[in-house]
Design an enzyme around this catalytic site. Structure first.
Site, PDB file in Angstrom:
ATOM      1  N   LYS A 120      47.112  29.469  43.367  1.00 50.89           N
ATOM      2  CA  LYS A 120      47.808  30.734  43.596  1.00 50.89           C
ATOM      3  C   LYS A 120      49.291  30.500  43.851  1.00 50.89           C
ATOM      4  O   LYS A 120      50.149  31.189  43.284  1.00 50.89           O
ATOM      5  CB  LYS A 120      47.196  31.474  44.794  1.00 50.89           C
ATOM      6  CG  LYS A 120      47.753  32.879  44.977  1.00 50.89           C
ATOM      7  CD  LYS A 120      47.605  33.387  46.385  1.00 50.89           C
ATOM      8  CE  LYS A 120      48.672  32.831  47.293  1.00 50.89           C
ATOM      9  NZ  LYS A 120      48.681  33.440  48.643  1.00 50.89           N
ATOM     10  N   ASP A 138      45.653  36.764  44.797  1.00 52.03           N
ATOM     11  CA  ASP A 138      45.511  36.689  46.250  1.00 52.03           C
ATOM     12  C   ASP A 138      44.390  37.639  46.658  1.00 52.03           C
ATOM     13  O   ASP A 138      43.659  38.164  45.817  1.00 52.03           O
ATOM     14  CB  ASP A 138      46.827  37.035  46.953  1.00 52.03           C
ATOM     15  CG  ASP A 138      47.195  38.509  46.844  1.00 52.03           C
ATOM     16  OD1 ASP A 138      46.536  39.244  46.067  1.00 52.03           O
ATOM     17  OD2 ASP A 138      48.122  38.939  47.555  1.00 52.03           O
TER      18      ASP A 138
END
Length: 219
Positions: A120, A138
């Site tokens: 991420k 996320d």
């Protein structure tokens, strides 16, 4: 959800959040990298409060490395997992200086090899720092992808893969930003109100809730 519906969904979100961007404050790619590392399990507000004093004093990998973990902790101690993050950031500074001439690499594998940098984080840096059409997943992006039916999946890697398949190229550069803003301010994990949602027609969530503004009670 099909691609046509997905395109309509992002078109509406782009109108709802025309200036959607990261709420982290930074001036350089290095500062972006540090801010994203710090943001894990922490709010952007808390990270910005810390970097507001951190970055002017230690703006580069060299300066931050010289500050050491103790110097870094003086600024980030109120952020969750601060000791671990300080250790990772100092190690990252050393690697950047030794292997990348002090620059943040424009390469996923190189980014993910840095301490404290996962998929991420790498996606955010590539997207925000280098304009790559990556999609960072996320908690908000994962929740909305499943709740709306945009990219239902059991883990974030699968979510990312499905999003890259269904999101039209036009919307990929800003896709995760739109979903984050929608998840943060409208389609919250709890107490969500579908009457305030601009993509309610595209959303496939079966348990929609509509709260009349005048009563604040569920219909």
């Amino acid at each position: 959800m099909d691609r046509k519906t997905a395109s309509r969904l992002f078109q509406k979100l782009s109108r709802r959040f025309p200036e959607a961007k990261s709420e982290l404050q930074y001036e350089t790619r290095f500062q972006l990298l540090v801010a994203v590392i710090l943001s894990a399990q922490a709010t952007d507000i808390s990270v910005n409060a810390a970097t507001r004093t951190l970055f002017p004093k230690y703006p580069t990998p060299d300066a931050m490395l010289k500050a050491g973990e103790k110097g870094l902790l003086q600024h980030i101690r109120r952020i969750g997992l601060a000791p671990t993050k300080a250790k990772n950031i100092i190690k990252t500074c050393k690697i950047l200086l030794e292997n990348h001439d002090g620059e943040v690499p424009e390469d996923r594998e190189a980014l993910e090899s840095l301490p404290g940098v996962g998929r991420k984080t790498a996606n955010v840096v590539l997207n925000e720092g280098f304009d790559h059409p990556t999609i960072a997943v996320d908690t908000h992006v994962f929740r909305l992808s499943n709740r709306t039916g945009l990219a239902p999946s059991k883990n974030t890697v699968e979510t990312e893969r499905k999003l890259l398949e269904i999101v039209p190229d036009k919307w990929k550069p800003n896709a995760h930003r739109y979903l984050i803003m929608q998840g943060r301010y409208v389609c919250k994990a709890k107490n969500y109100n579908c009457s305030e949602c601009v993509i309610v027609k595209e959303c496939e969530f079966p348990d929609k809730r509509f709260l009349p503004k005048e009563s604040g009670k569920l219909k």
